[in-house]
Write a protein that holds these residues in place. Structure first.
Motif, mmCIF file in Angstrom:
data_model
loop_
_atom_site.group_PDB
_atom_site.id
_atom_site.type_symbol
_atom_site.label_atom_id
_atom_site.label_comp_id
_atom_site.label_asym_id
_atom_site.label_seq_id
_atom_site.Cartn_x
_atom_site.Cartn_y
_atom_site.Cartn_z
ATOM 1 N N LYS A 117 0.844 -1.191 0.000
ATOM 2 C CA LYS A 117 0.000 0.000 0.000
ATOM 3 C C LYS A 117 0.886 1.250 0.000
ATOM 4 N N LYS A 118 0.501 2.245 -0.794
ATOM 5 C CA LYS A 118 1.363 3.408 -1.037
ATOM 6 C C LYS A 118 1.750 4.153 0.230
ATOM 7 N N VAL A 119 0.784 4.496 1.091
ATOM 8 C CA VAL A 119 1.085 5.262 2.306
ATOM 9 C C VAL A 119 1.936 4.436 3.247
ATOM 10 N N ARG A 120 1.562 3.174 3.443
ATOM 11 C CA ARG A 120 2.338 2.288 4.310
ATOM 12 C C ARG A 120 3.774 2.122 3.790
ATOM 13 N N ALA A 121 3.917 2.027 2.474
ATOM 14 C CA ALA A 121 5.247 1.869 1.882
ATOM 15 C C ALA A 121 6.118 3.088 2.157
ATOM 16 N N LYS A 122 5.528 4.280 2.057
ATOM 17 C CA LYS A 122 6.281 5.509 2.324
ATOM 18 C C LYS A 122 6.719 5.572 3.777
ATOM 19 N N LEU A 123 5.821 5.225 4.688
ATOM 20 C CA LEU A 123 6.166 5.224 6.112
ATOM 21 C C LEU A 123 7.235 4.173 6.409
#
Length: 249
Positions: A117-123
């Motif tokens: 998931k994009k947000v989780r990956a960034k975090l």
């Protein structure tokens, strides 16, 4: 092979025997995989062996390698401030060689799930860099006392990075400094493909060509002579970890 490579090959054979007997999946990766494919053995100027394993197997790997390897010959480094464990050859002057970073070693890079998931990956990206920054700073600390009291820092970042993982993710990554370009489908590793390596065989990831090309580009063409060098790194804070373990005994 040079003297270091001769020792590393002996180490690999002993380690592989234990891993195979216990049904533990592992793969030669990075420069070691390139050596297998391009030279049927070591890259002539290489000075370590890179093994990739699965994160969930690390407890079993630690148990097997500490119980079934000759501990008078090998030191299993259960890293307190590094992203992965190592097995180190106990040289005649081991403590001094460990301190001066001369003892031969083999890396074990655990493959961890990475968020899809994009947000989780960034975090997760941010927390993994938090791990690398903190362990690099800890490596520079000379005081064993201060080092021991700051070991909680990378552990916090590691816990946070794992909290970001969504369970249905099919992406696997090893927490190397180049992790951002090593986000691959877990299925690329598979059961492993056997390949010649000096006088033995080693398992390579099923999709080794995709993996190595993504990381290194044209890996079958040797680099220019002025860029031919070994791994260039050493297990972070290993001597301080060794002293802490020695103190407990």
């Amino acid at each position: 092979m040079n003297d270091v490579q001769t020792v590393l090959l002996e180490m690999y054979k002993d380690i592989a025997k234990v891993l195979d007997e216990n049904g533990i999946r592992y793969y030669l990766n990075y420069g070691s995989a390139i050596g297998a494919l391009r030279h049927d053995g070591f890259i002539p100027w290489d000075d370590d062996i890179d093994i990739t394993v699965w994160d969930e197997d690390i407890p079993l790997i630690k148990k097997c390698l500490t119980e079934q390897l000759d501990q008078s010959k090998y030191y299993y480094h259960d890293s307190k401030a590094d992203t992965h464990p190592h097995v180190v050859f106990r040289t005649e002057n081991f403590e001094e060689d460990l301190k001066s970073q001369r003892a031969p070693f083999i890396d074990f890079f655990p493959l961890v799930k990475y968020p899809s998931k994009k947000v989780r990956a960034k975090l997760s990206w941010m927390t993994i860099w938090g791990i690398h920054v903190s362990i690099t700073l800890l490596d520079k600390i000379k005081s064993v006392w201060l080092y021991r009291h700051l070991l909680w820092v990378p552990k916090v970042f590691d816990r946070l990075s794992r909290l970001m993982i969504n369970e249905d993710s099919d992406i696997a990554v090893a927490y190397t400094t180049g992790f951002a370009r090593e986000l691959f489908p877990a299925e690329w590793y598979g059961k492993g493909i056997r390949h010649k390596f000096e006088d033995t065989e080693v398992p390579l990831p099923d999709e080794y060509d995709k993996l190595l090309t993504s990381i290194f580009g044209d890996y079958m063409t040797p680099p220019p002579e002025d860029k031919r060098r070994g791994a260039g790194g050493y297990p972070l804070s290993i001597y301080k970890d060794y002293l802490l373990e020695k103190k407990k005994k």
